[in-house]
Structure formats: structure tokens, C-alpha cells
Design a protein around this motif. Structure first.
Motif, PDB file in Angstrom:
ATOM      1  N   GLN A 135       2.006   9.157  -5.906  1.00 28.44           N
ATOM      2  CA  GLN A 135       2.433  10.943  -5.556  1.00 28.44           C
ATOM      3  C   GLN A 135       3.418  11.148  -6.632  1.00 28.44           C
ATOM      4  OE1 GLN A 135       4.284  11.075  -1.672  1.00 28.44           O
ATOM      5  NE2 GLN A 135       4.711  13.148  -1.880  1.00 28.44           N
ATOM      6  N   LYS A 136       4.509  10.061  -7.053  1.00 26.36           N
ATOM      7  CA  LYS A 136       5.425  10.840  -7.830  1.00 26.36           C
ATOM      8  C   LYS A 136       4.750  10.923  -9.224  1.00 26.36           C
ATOM      9  CE  LYS A 136       9.063  10.563  -5.502  1.00 26.36           C
ATOM     10  NZ  LYS A 136       9.635  12.108  -5.142  1.00 26.36           N
ATOM     11  N   GLN A 137       3.765  10.132  -9.868  1.00 30.50           N
ATOM     12  CA  GLN A 137       2.982  10.463 -10.705  1.00 30.50           C
ATOM     13  C   GLN A 137       2.428  11.982 -10.894  1.00 30.50           C
ATOM     14  OE1 GLN A 137       0.732   7.233 -12.562  1.00 30.50           O
ATOM     15  NE2 GLN A 137       2.185   5.796 -12.038  1.00 30.50           N
ATOM     16  N   VAL A 138       1.847  12.101  -9.789  1.00 34.42           N
ATOM     17  CA  VAL A 138       1.037  13.408  -9.632  1.00 34.42           C
ATOM     18  C   VAL A 138       2.026  14.517  -9.694  1.00 34.42           C
ATOM     19  CG1 VAL A 138      -0.277  14.902  -8.033  1.00 34.42           C
ATOM     20  CG2 VAL A 138      -0.798  12.277  -8.336  1.00 34.42           C
ATOM     21  N   GLU A 139       3.148  14.569  -9.013  1.00 32.20           N
ATOM     22  CA  GLU A 139       4.075  15.533  -9.217  1.00 32.20           C
ATOM     23  C   GLU A 139       4.814  15.686 -10.616  1.00 32.20           C
ATOM     24  OE1 GLU A 139       7.301  14.290  -6.532  1.00 32.20           O
ATOM     25  OE2 GLU A 139       6.318  14.566  -4.773  1.00 32.20           O
ATOM     26  N   LEU A 140       4.954  14.599 -11.509  1.00 27.68           N
ATOM     27  CA  LEU A 140       5.171  14.616 -13.015  1.00 27.68           C
ATOM     28  C   LEU A 140       4.200  15.539 -13.632  1.00 27.68           C
ATOM     29  CD1 LEU A 140       6.789  11.091 -13.619  1.00 27.68           C
ATOM     30  CD2 LEU A 140       7.911  13.589 -13.240  1.00 27.68           C
ATOM     31  N   LEU A 141       2.708  15.167 -12.980  1.00 27.07           N
ATOM     32  CA  LEU A 141       1.819  15.936 -13.898  1.00 27.07           C
ATOM     33  C   LEU A 141       1.939  17.145 -13.561  1.00 27.07           C
ATOM     34  CD1 LEU A 141      -0.631  15.606 -15.625  1.00 27.07           C
ATOM     35  CD2 LEU A 141      -2.019  15.086 -13.583  1.00 27.07           C
ATOM     36  N   ALA A 160      -6.330   6.103 -13.860  1.00 29.86           N
ATOM     37  CA  ALA A 160      -6.582   4.716 -13.801  1.00 29.86           C
ATOM     38  C   ALA A 160      -5.745   4.240 -12.939  1.00 29.86           C
ATOM     39  CB  ALA A 160      -6.172   4.264 -15.455  1.00 29.86           C
ATOM     40  N   PHE A 161      -4.547   4.524 -12.852  1.00 23.69           N
ATOM     41  CA  PHE A 161      -3.325   3.863 -11.759  1.00 23.69           C
ATOM     42  C   PHE A 161      -4.072   4.197 -10.166  1.00 23.69           C
ATOM     43  CE2 PHE A 161       0.142   4.437  -8.523  1.00 23.69           C
ATOM     44  CZ  PHE A 161       0.766   3.341  -9.008  1.00 23.69           C
ATOM     45  N   ARG A 162      -4.739   5.434  -9.970  1.00 18.77           N
ATOM     46  CA  ARG A 162      -5.254   5.673  -8.720  1.00 18.77           C
ATOM     47  C   ARG A 162      -6.286   4.546  -8.609  1.00 18.77           C
ATOM     48  NH1 ARG A 162      -9.464   7.882  -6.075  1.00 18.77           N
ATOM     49  NH2 ARG A 162     -10.499   8.233  -8.307  1.00 18.77           N
ATOM     50  N   THR A 163      -7.184   4.385  -9.707  1.00 18.08           N
ATOM     51  CA  THR A 163      -8.209   3.209  -9.307  1.00 18.08           C
ATOM     52  C   THR A 163      -7.763   2.042  -9.192  1.00 18.08           C
ATOM     53  OG1 THR A 163      -9.771   4.883 -10.847  1.00 18.08           O
ATOM     54  CG2 THR A 163     -10.593   2.628 -10.245  1.00 18.08           C
ATOM     55  N   LYS A 164      -6.822   1.470 -10.066  1.00 21.08           N
ATOM     56  CA  LYS A 164      -6.288   0.315  -9.885  1.00 21.08           C
ATOM     57  C   LYS A 164      -5.391   0.082  -8.399  1.00 21.08           C
ATOM     58  CE  LYS A 164      -3.576  -3.178 -12.167  1.00 21.08           C
ATOM     59  NZ  LYS A 164      -2.662  -3.385 -13.570  1.00 21.08           N
ATOM     60  N   LYS A 165      -4.785   1.191  -7.926  1.00 24.45           N
ATOM     61  CA  LYS A 165      -4.153   1.296  -6.901  1.00 24.45           C
ATOM     62  C   LYS A 165      -4.937   1.035  -5.830  1.00 24.45           C
ATOM     63  CE  LYS A 165      -3.103   5.489  -5.165  1.00 24.45           C
ATOM     64  NZ  LYS A 165      -3.896   5.352  -3.833  1.00 24.45           N
ATOM     65  N   GLU A 205      -1.811  17.831 -24.894  1.00 24.58           N
ATOM     66  CA  GLU A 205      -2.009  16.716 -25.208  1.00 24.58           C
ATOM     67  C   GLU A 205      -1.227  15.570 -24.317  1.00 24.58           C
ATOM     68  OE1 GLU A 205      -1.092  15.935 -29.394  1.00 24.58           O
ATOM     69  OE2 GLU A 205      -2.662  17.216 -30.082  1.00 24.58           O
ATOM     70  N   ASN A 206      -0.024  15.926 -24.069  1.00 23.00           N
ATOM     71  CA  ASN A 206       0.664  14.701 -23.044  1.00 23.00           C
ATOM     72  C   ASN A 206       0.035  15.030 -21.582  1.00 23.00           C
ATOM     73  OD1 ASN A 206       2.597  13.971 -25.223  1.00 23.00           O
ATOM     74  ND2 ASN A 206       3.855  15.623 -24.794  1.00 23.00           N
ATOM     75  N   GLU A 207      -0.310  16.094 -21.335  1.00 22.31           N
ATOM     76  CA  GLU A 207      -0.948  16.327 -19.966  1.00 22.31           C
ATOM     77  C   GLU A 207      -2.161  15.588 -19.817  1.00 22.31           C
ATOM     78  OE1 GLU A 207      -3.362  18.034 -17.205  1.00 22.31           O
ATOM     79  OE2 GLU A 207      -3.741  18.393 -19.389  1.00 22.31           O
ATOM     80  N   GLN A 208      -3.134  15.686 -20.749  1.00 21.74           N
ATOM     81  CA  GLN A 208      -4.309  14.764 -20.840  1.00 21.74           C
ATOM     82  C   GLN A 208      -4.082  13.463 -20.666  1.00 21.74           C
ATOM     83  OE1 GLN A 208      -6.504  16.354 -24.309  1.00 21.74           O
ATOM     84  NE2 GLN A 208      -7.042  18.425 -23.334  1.00 21.74           N
ATOM     85  N   ARG A 209      -3.438  12.863 -21.540  1.00 21.64           N
ATOM     86  CA  ARG A 209      -2.950  11.607 -21.446  1.00 21.64           C
ATOM     87  C   ARG A 209      -2.437  11.026 -20.098  1.00 21.64           C
ATOM     88  NH1 ARG A 209      -0.988  12.241 -27.042  1.00 21.64           N
ATOM     89  NH2 ARG A 209       1.150  12.176 -26.012  1.00 21.64           N
ATOM     90  N   MET A 210      -1.356  11.827 -19.685  1.00 26.58           N
ATOM     91  CA  MET A 210      -1.004  11.607 -18.338  1.00 26.58           C
ATOM     92  C   MET A 210      -1.937  11.624 -17.209  1.00 26.58           C
ATOM     93  SD  MET A 210       2.541  13.257 -16.355  1.00 26.58           S
ATOM     94  CE  MET A 210       3.383  12.868 -17.741  1.00 26.58           C
ATOM     95  N   GLY A 236       0.670  -1.077   0.117  1.00 32.46           N
ATOM     96  CA  GLY A 236      -0.079  -0.123   0.127  1.00 32.46           C
ATOM     97  C   GLY A 236       0.807   1.146   0.226  1.00 32.46           C
ATOM     98  N   GLU A 237       1.953   1.222   0.877  1.00 32.16           N
ATOM     99  CA  GLU A 237       2.877   2.366   0.902  1.00 32.16           C
ATOM    100  C   GLU A 237       3.605   2.660  -0.512  1.00 32.16           C
ATOM    101  OE1 GLU A 237       5.319   1.834   4.236  1.00 32.16           O
ATOM    102  OE2 GLU A 237       3.764   2.428   5.541  1.00 32.16           O
ATOM    103  N   THR A 238       4.063   1.393  -0.937  1.00 30.67           N
ATOM    104  CA  THR A 238       4.533   1.445  -2.509  1.00 30.67           C
ATOM    105  C   THR A 238       3.816   2.121  -3.404  1.00 30.67           C
ATOM    106  OG1 THR A 238       5.873  -0.263  -1.607  1.00 30.67           O
ATOM    107  CG2 THR A 238       6.158   0.374  -3.977  1.00 30.67           C
ATOM    108  N   LEU A 239       2.363   1.681  -3.572  1.00 32.58           N
ATOM    109  CA  LEU A 239       1.607   2.329  -4.561  1.00 32.58           C
ATOM    110  C   LEU A 239       1.274   3.681  -4.131  1.00 32.58           C
ATOM    111  CD1 LEU A 239      -0.774  -1.022  -4.553  1.00 32.58           C
ATOM    112  CD2 LEU A 239       0.849   0.051  -6.440  1.00 32.58           C
TER     113      LEU A 239
END
Length: 253
Positions: A35-41, A132-137, A121-126, A27-30
Motif C-alpha cells: 500500500q505504501k509503495q502504491v501511494e508513492l507511485l 513484481a512486489f505484488r506478485t511476490k507478496k 521513466e521513474n514511474e514506469q520502473r516503479m 500478510g498484514e505487513t506485506l
């Protein structure tokens, strides 16, 4: 030596990996990955904002140049109408330079608009991927929590958990000690019946079994001698000796 060093490195990495497997919380790893993906966004959004800011600044400069071009064109016409051809030429030359700069700015603005479009466009895809990652997480975390709870319940029910294992070991040690004490008590009882232990009242007297028997023989002989002497005295007196009253006193005459 290189082979030995490589083997040691492999062993160390394997032990570290095993340690991480034990301490890692999925859970902590996910959550950390999310969090890192949100920072990239956020960085992508910041990049888009920077591009838009630069584009707006160039557009403002382009607007000023367009106003100056119109002004120089008007001034050139006025100078020419007044017969000042040299002044009109100078105004037109400045107008040409500004028009060249204006074309360069327009080209830069178009390039920034293209970057803005790609980044958007990249921001929308990301954003879609992160959602989707958040839901799966969350699904994985829920499944892991349920599985972990099921394992804990099963271990507690079957007594295979760490605490139950410790209690089992403690119980086994208690049983072993109890059996040991029972065996020791039986051994002491058996030795006591066999007379192996000496009487505690005789300890330190310096007498062994033979000494005690000899002492008993001496005491019996002394009693026999006194009894014979008393019989002789009674027989020579010619009469019965008055009986002693209770308390050790002879009756009054």
C-alpha cells in the motif's frame, strides 16, 4: 551507570522485538508495504501531472508572446512605411523584449519536458517493481497460510497445540485430585476400623469407655437382683403362678 542504562535499553528492545514477532502477521505487513509503495507511485504520477500542467501553461504564454511579436513587427513596418520612424523604433524595442521573454519561456518549457521525461521513466520502473512486489507478496502470503494451516493440523493431530496442552493439564489435575481423594478415603476407612472415631450417638453424653462399662455392670446386677426376688416369691407361694396370655393378661379362673 551508562553501561547499566545501555544494558536496560538493550533488554527492553529485545523484549519489544519478541513481542512484535509474536503479534506480527506477515500478510498484514506485506499488504501495508504494498500500500505504501502504491501511494508513492501515486505521488510520482501527481508530480508528472503537475509538471505537464506547468509546461502547458508556459506553452500557452509562449504562444501569446509569439502572437504579440508578430503584431509588433507588423506595426513597426506600418509606422516605417508612413514615415513614423520613432514609432517604428518603439515597436521594435517592445518586440525585442518580448523575444527575450519568449526565449526564457522556451528554455523553461524544455526543462519541464526533461523533468517530465525523467519522472515518466521513474514511474514506469516503479510500477514494474511494485507489480513484481505484488506478485511476490501474494506468493509469500499463500505459502505462509499453507504453512500455518499445516502447523495447526500437525499440532492438533499430535496434541501439542495450546488447547490440547490446557486439556492435558486439566486431565493431570483431575487425576491428581482423584488419587488424593482415594488416599483420603482409604485413610478414613483404616482409622474407622481401628476405632479411632467415636460413635456419633455417644457424642455430647459426657461418658467415656470406662463409664459405659460401669453402667453395663450396674444394669446386669439389677436384673440379677430382681430375678432372685421373683424366685423367692414363687417358692414361698406353694404353687405355680398362672402364665400370662398374649397381651400381658392372666387367663380367667
Amino acid at each position: 551507570m551508562p553501561g547499566l542504562a545501555g544494558r536496560m535499553s538493550t533488554v527492553i528492545k529485545a523484549k519489544i522485538s519478541r513481542l512484535l514477532d509474536r503479534t506480527e502477521d506477515p500478510g498484514e505487513t506485506l499488504d501495508y508495504g504494498y500500500q505504501k509503495q502504491v501511494e508513492l507511485l501515486q505521488n510520482v504520477k501527481k508530480g508528472i501531472a503537475d509538471v505537464v500542467t506547468s509546461k502547458k501553461r508556459l506553452q500557452m504564454q509562449s504562444t501569446k508572446l509569439e502572437q504579440q511579436v508578430v503584431k509588433l513587427d507588423t506595426q513597426a513596418r506600418q509606422a516605417l512605411s508612413q514615415g513614423k520612424e520613432d514609432l517604428a523604433r518603439m515597436a521594435l524595442e517592445r518586440k525585442t523584449v518580448l523575444q527575450t521573454e519568449l526565449q526564457t519561456l522556451d528554455q523553461q518549457v524544455k526543462e519541464l519536458e526533461g523533468q517530465q521525461e525523467k519522472l515518466t521513466e521513474n514511474e514506469q520502473r516503479m510500477r514494474q517493481k511494485i507489480e513484481a512486489f505484488r506478485t511476490k507478496k501474494e506468493v509469500i502470503k499463500a505459502q505462509y497460510s499453507a504453512s500455518e494451516a499445516q502447523v495447526q493440523i500437525s499440532e492438533a493431530a499430535h496434541g501439542v497445540g495450546e488447547q490440547m496442552a490446557d486439556l492435558g493439564l486439566a486431565m493431570q489435575r483431575a487425576e491428581d485430585k482423584t488419587e488424593q481423594m482415594r488416599a483420603r478415603a482409604g485413610a478414613v476407612e483404616e482409622l474407622e476400623k481401628a476405632g479411632t472415631f467415636e460413635d456419633i450417638t455417644q457424642l455430647g453424653s459426657g461418658q467415656d469407655d470406662i463409664d459405659r462399662q460401669l453402667a453395663e455392670l450396674g444394669t446386669g446386677q439389677q436384673v440379677d437382683d430382681e430375678l432372685a426376688k421373683m424366685k423367692a416369691e414363687i417358692g414361698s407361694g406353694g404353687g405355680d403362678t398362672p402364665a400370662l396370655e398374649e397381651g400381658g393378661k392372666a387367663p380367667d379362673s
